[in-house]
Every structure is written in C-alpha cells, then in structure tokens.
Design a protein around this motif. Structure first.
Motif, short mmCIF file in Angstrom:
data_model
loop_
_atom_site.label_atom_id
_atom_site.label_comp_id
_atom_site.label_asym_id
_atom_site.label_seq_id
_atom_site.Cartn_x
_atom_site.Cartn_y
_atom_site.Cartn_z
N ALA A 1 -7.49 -14.08 -9.35
CA ALA A 1 -7.84 -12.67 -9.54
C ALA A 1 -7.71 -11.96 -8.20
N HIS A 2 -7.28 -10.72 -8.24
CA HIS A 2 -6.96 -9.97 -7.02
C HIS A 2 -8.01 -8.89 -6.79
N ALA A 3 -8.37 -8.67 -5.52
CA ALA A 3 -9.46 -7.73 -5.27
C ALA A 3 -9.23 -6.80 -4.08
N VAL A 4 -8.03 -6.72 -3.55
CA VAL A 4 -7.78 -5.86 -2.40
C VAL A 4 -7.46 -4.45 -2.87
N ALA A 5 -8.22 -3.47 -2.37
CA ALA A 5 -7.99 -2.08 -2.76
C ALA A 5 -6.58 -1.65 -2.40
N GLY A 6 -5.94 -0.93 -3.33
CA GLY A 6 -4.60 -0.43 -3.09
C GLY A 6 -3.50 -1.32 -3.63
N HIS A 7 -3.88 -2.45 -4.25
CA HIS A 7 -2.89 -3.37 -4.79
C HIS A 7 -3.16 -3.63 -6.26
N SER A 8 -2.08 -3.79 -7.03
CA SER A 8 -2.18 -4.05 -8.46
C SER A 8 -2.46 -5.52 -8.72
N ALA A 9 -3.07 -5.81 -9.88
CA ALA A 9 -3.31 -7.19 -10.29
C ALA A 9 -2.43 -7.58 -11.47
N GLU A 10 -1.35 -6.83 -11.69
CA GLU A 10 -0.49 -7.06 -12.85
C GLU A 10 0.92 -7.46 -12.43
N SER B 1 0.83 -1.20 0.00
CA SER B 1 0.00 0.00 0.00
C SER B 1 0.87 1.26 0.00
N GLY B 2 0.66 2.11 -1.01
CA GLY B 2 1.38 3.37 -1.12
C GLY B 2 2.62 3.32 -1.98
N TRP B 3 3.11 2.11 -2.30
CA TRP B 3 4.40 1.97 -2.97
C TRP B 3 4.29 1.79 -4.48
N GLY B 4 3.10 1.69 -5.02
CA GLY B 4 2.93 1.32 -6.42
C GLY B 4 3.56 2.26 -7.42
N GLY B 5 3.64 3.54 -7.10
CA GLY B 5 4.18 4.52 -8.04
C GLY B 5 5.66 4.36 -8.32
N ALA B 6 6.36 3.59 -7.50
CA ALA B 6 7.81 3.43 -7.69
C ALA B 6 8.12 2.75 -9.02
N GLY C 1 -1.13 6.27 2.08
CA GLY C 1 -0.35 5.74 0.96
C GLY C 1 -0.36 6.69 -0.22
N SER C 2 -1.52 7.27 -0.49
CA SER C 2 -1.64 8.19 -1.62
C SER C 2 -0.83 9.46 -1.38
N SER D 1 8.82 -0.51 5.25
CA SER D 1 7.45 -0.35 5.71
C SER D 1 7.06 1.12 5.70
N LEU D 2 5.88 1.40 5.17
CA LEU D 2 5.28 2.73 5.27
C LEU D 2 4.28 2.70 6.42
N VAL D 3 4.50 3.53 7.41
CA VAL D 3 3.55 3.62 8.52
C VAL D 3 2.32 4.39 8.04
N THR D 4 1.18 3.73 8.07
CA THR D 4 -0.06 4.37 7.62
C THR D 4 -0.94 4.81 8.79
N ASN D 5 -0.63 4.30 9.98
CA ASN D 5 -1.44 4.65 11.15
C ASN D 5 -0.70 4.23 12.41
#
Length: 266
Positions: free
Chosen positions: A58-67, A32-37, A247-248, A224-228
């Motif tokens: 198939a992947h369905a968790v928000a914030g994660h890519s399926a590719e 989460s948050g790291w996809g733009g790298a 993350g955004s 690790s990105l601390v999100t909370n």
C-alpha cells in the motif's frame, strides 16, 4: 530466471488478468506534479490497486497515486501508468524500487518515461521548469542488480526520445540528476558536493528505476519538474508542501507536454 524476474513475471500475469490487456507498449512513472498527464494520453481501459498485485505494498506518499492504470491511445497502443512508486527511502530495498519497472518489461513494454519532482542547483532553472534528463548520478549506495550483472549505462536516457521532446518544446533545458537516498532533504553542503560532481538536479527517485530499465532493455526518457531551488541555492527552508504546490500549479502545462511526447513515441 532470477527471483526478481520471477516476481516480475507473476505481477505481469496478475496485471494482464486484472486489466484484460495482454500486451503493453509504454510505461509511465508519474512523479510529483505529473499525474494529470494520464487523463490526456488515452482512454482508461482499467485501473487496479497496486496492492492487489504481487510485490507491491500500500502506498502512502502524498502526491503519488496508488493505482496501476491501463490506457489505450487513439492509435491503439497500450500505456501502463505505474502508480504506487516505491521510493528507496520507504523500503530501503532497491529490488522493490525496481519491481514496477521489471513488471512493465515483463508485460511487454519497450519504452519507459520516468518523471519526478526535484530541486535545482541552477538558479536560472527555477521552480516550474521542466528539464530533460541527460544523465544521472546514483548516490544511494544501492543498486537493483545482483551478482555479475554488468549493464551498460553509457546512454541511459535515449537521445532519440530526447530529440522528440525537443521537437515538441525546443526550449527544454537538459541536466544531470543525482539521486540521494532521502527522506531528509539534502544539506547545503551535500548540494555543493552534487554541483561539484556535475549535478543540475537533486532528488530521491529515478536512478535506481533507470538502472533496472536498462537491464531490461527499455528505451528511457527522463523528465524532471523543478519544484524548488536546492538547499543553499535559494536561501529558503525546504518542505514537501512546496513540492506539492508547484506540482499542482504546473500540472496542466507539464501534463500537456508529456501527452504530446507520448503521442509521438513509436
């Protein structure tokens, strides 16, 4: 050859055929948050839906890519971005969680960067902080290993790669990550237990993947990105939207950091 390694080899062959890349060097798991790298690391050679490869759903968790993305750096190295992360809370099968890592190793990767979004047990390391993983605690009660497979976990997270990251950003703190099984967030009592055990970070990924990577002989870096702040630390209720929002907002900064680290990896 075990069933797991056979499945990994089959997936690696399908990956090679789909991407046209015969040999990969580095694998990335972008939490989460790291996809733009990925867009900063190199030119995209190919992108393959994970569900098209053997062993992936198939992947369905928000914030994660399926590719699964194949990138080529300026100096000619091939980087594999492992999308469709299969979390333990989704599949309840540590072997499935480890499948992407094992495929990456079968495709030639010798280094793995694992990233995640997590909670912090340390108030001074708050949302938006990036923490270098120094060690982990596996609190899932599961392992991707089978039989008498005795894997040394003494230096799971490479001191050499941690030194590289610190050379790029000397202010990065280090911490111990604990993986709970999820998908529920931890209770305040569980967070107090984790703190007593020595955990600085709490989350629902990474440890099982790292175990499989160690078995495969990969050199690992964990970020690790601390999100909370973890439950009971910050006093606020927890929700997944908070994870996505942090993350955004942190994405451009942490993506640049990760891209610089990958550039220096050899």
């Amino acid at each position: 050859m075990t069933d797991a390694s056979t499945r990994a080899s089959e997936a690696a062959e399908s990956l090679r055929a789909a991407t046209g890349v015969d040999h990969f060097d580095i694998a990335l798991i972008l939490g989460s948050g790291w996809g733009g790298a990925a867009d900063l690391i190199g030119e995209e050679v190919a992108s393959v839906p994970a569900a098209d490869l053997p062993g992936f759903d198939a992947h369905a968790v928000a914030g994660h890519s399926a590719e699964m993305r194949a990138l080529r750096t300026e100096d000619g190295r091939h980087v594999l971005v492992l999308g469709a992360r299969q979390h333990y809370y989704q599949v309840r099968d540590a072997g499935k969680v480890a499948h992407a890592v094992r495929m990456a190793a079968a495709a030639g990767c010798t280094q793995l960067v694992i990233t995640n979004g997590c909670g912090s047990t340390r108030p001074e390391v708050g949302p938006g902080s990036v923490v270098l993983m120094a060690d982990h605690i596996n609190a899932t009660g599961a392992t991707p290993l089978e039989g008498a497979t005795f894997v040394d976990m003494t230096q799971t997270y490479s001191p050499r790669l941690r030194d590289l990251a610190l050379a790029i950003d000397p202010e990065l703190p280090s911490g111990v990550y604990i993986q709970f099984s999820g998908p529920q967030y931890e209770t305040p009592a569980e967070v107090r237990m984790a703190t007593t055990l020595g955990a600085d970070l709490v989350g629902m990924s990474t440890a099982l993947e790292a175990i499989a990577a160690r078995e495969a002989g990969l050199e690992i870096l964990g970020l690790s990105l601390v999100t909370n702040l973890a439950a009971g630390i910050g006093g606020e209720n927890l929700n997944h939207q908070e994870v996505l929002d942090v993350g955004s907002s942190s994405g451009p900064r942490i993506s640049r950091l990760l891209a610089d680290i990958v550039e220096g990896m050899r």
